[in-house]
Design a protein around this motif. Structure first.
Motif, mmCIF file in Angstrom:
data_model
loop_
_atom_site.group_PDB
_atom_site.id
_atom_site.type_symbol
_atom_site.label_atom_id
_atom_site.label_comp_id
_atom_site.label_asym_id
_atom_site.label_seq_id
_atom_site.Cartn_x
_atom_site.Cartn_y
_atom_site.Cartn_z
ATOM 1 N N MET A 116 0.832 -1.207 0.000
ATOM 2 C CA MET A 116 0.000 0.000 0.000
ATOM 3 C C MET A 116 0.866 1.257 0.000
ATOM 4 O O MET A 116 0.546 2.238 -0.693
ATOM 5 C CB MET A 116 -0.920 -0.008 1.217
ATOM 6 N N THR A 117 1.967 1.260 0.749
ATOM 7 C CA THR A 117 2.860 2.424 0.772
ATOM 8 C C THR A 117 3.480 2.653 -0.598
ATOM 9 O O THR A 117 3.596 3.799 -1.066
ATOM 10 C CB THR A 117 3.957 2.211 1.822
ATOM 11 N N PHE A 118 3.883 1.569 -1.253
ATOM 12 C CA PHE A 118 4.448 1.679 -2.599
ATOM 13 C C PHE A 118 3.417 2.240 -3.579
ATOM 14 O O PHE A 118 3.731 3.084 -4.427
ATOM 15 C CB PHE A 118 4.927 0.304 -3.060
ATOM 16 N N ALA A 119 2.170 1.804 -3.463
ATOM 17 C CA ALA A 119 1.115 2.290 -4.350
ATOM 18 C C ALA A 119 0.839 3.772 -4.104
ATOM 19 O O ALA A 119 0.628 4.538 -5.060
ATOM 20 C CB ALA A 119 -0.148 1.461 -4.154
ATOM 21 N N ARG A 120 0.836 4.183 -2.852
ATOM 22 C CA ARG A 120 0.606 5.607 -2.550
ATOM 23 C C ARG A 120 1.731 6.477 -3.113
ATOM 24 O O ARG A 120 1.495 7.605 -3.549
ATOM 25 C CB ARG A 120 0.480 5.813 -1.047
ATOM 26 N N ALA A 121 2.951 5.949 -3.095
ATOM 27 C CA ALA A 121 4.066 6.712 -3.660
ATOM 28 C C ALA A 121 3.884 6.921 -5.150
ATOM 29 O O ALA A 121 4.306 7.948 -5.704
ATOM 30 C CB ALA A 121 5.382 5.988 -3.379
ATOM 31 N N LEU A 122 3.243 5.978 -5.836
ATOM 32 C CA LEU A 122 3.017 6.101 -7.274
ATOM 33 C C LEU A 122 1.838 6.997 -7.603
ATOM 34 O O LEU A 122 1.523 7.196 -8.785
ATOM 35 C CB LEU A 122 2.790 4.713 -7.887
ATOM 36 N N MET A 123 1.168 7.533 -6.595
ATOM 37 C CA MET A 123 0.072 8.483 -6.845
ATOM 38 C C MET A 123 0.587 9.887 -7.123
ATOM 39 O O MET A 123 -0.177 10.746 -7.570
ATOM 40 C CB MET A 123 -0.871 8.512 -5.643
#
Length: 206
Positions: free
Chosen positions: A36-43
């Motif tokens: 989830m942290t990795f996905a938020r960084a890609l936002m």
């Protein structure tokens, strides 16, 4: 770092079709938090003029629904329908397929077609009752990519600080191994006799 320009559909490998549960991958809570942290960084914005990055808010909601709503941490199973994902994520069903594609392009998840054999009744050319087996698609089986494992070099797959700490009996036993003794020359073996005859012949020629 995932590619920002993924391959078009016609250049991608064909989607794998598997009977049963697909390829489940267990994940603990820490792994899900990393994903989830990795996905938020890609936002974050990647191009000028865009208000979002490679992952949108809807895609993040779909990922959160999959990870925390449907994924079984112990077995790794995750195969909800689009309708269930949309209900959990609070979005329309039409958004689910687009979000899953975006998450796959970002190397966050992948999926396979889950299929099964169904036996159904039918009639043959002569009107006799019989049955046939048909393969039908049930749903998608999802698996998720832990960014920590994905980016860890192969040489660091075993950590010396956790599994093999310094000074353990494992290292002592490995370091105390002696070198193997050199093989003993056996003049009676067929190979050695042939080599000796060859050497004698070459010596006679010279």
């Amino acid at each position: 770092m995932p590619a920002l320009n993924p391959l078009p559909n016609h250049l991608r490998p064909r989607r794998e079709k598997l009977f049963g549960d697909g390829r489940p991958r267990p994940l603990d809570r820490n792994a899900k938090v990393r994903i989830m942290t990795f996905a938020r960084a890609l936002m974050r914005k990647t191009e000028k003029g865009k208000h979002y990055g490679q992952v949108t808010a809807k895609a993040l909601a779909v990922l959160e629904a999959l990870l925390w709503g449907f994924h079984n941490s112990q077995s790794g199973l995750c195969f909800p329908s689009y309708e269930k994902i949309a209900e959990r994520a609070g979005c329309a069903r039409s958004y689910v397929a687009e979000c899953i594609k975006a998450l796959e392009d970002a190397s966050i998840l992948s999926w396979v077609n889950r299929i099964k054999r169904v036996r159904e009744r039918c009639e043959d050319l002569f009107g006799h009752n019989g049955s046939r087996v048909r393969v039908v698609r049930t749903s998608n089986g999802y698996q998720f990519r832990d960014p920590m494992i994905a980016t860890r070099p192969a040489s660091l797959s075993i950590s010396s600080k956790t599994e093999l700490p310094s000074g353990t009996t494992i290292q002592d036993s490995i370091s105390s191994l002696t070198a193997p003794a050199p093989p003993v020359f056996d003049p009676d073996s067929p190979l050695n006799r042939a080599l000796m005859r060859l050497g004698t012949a070459l010596g006679a020629v010279t």
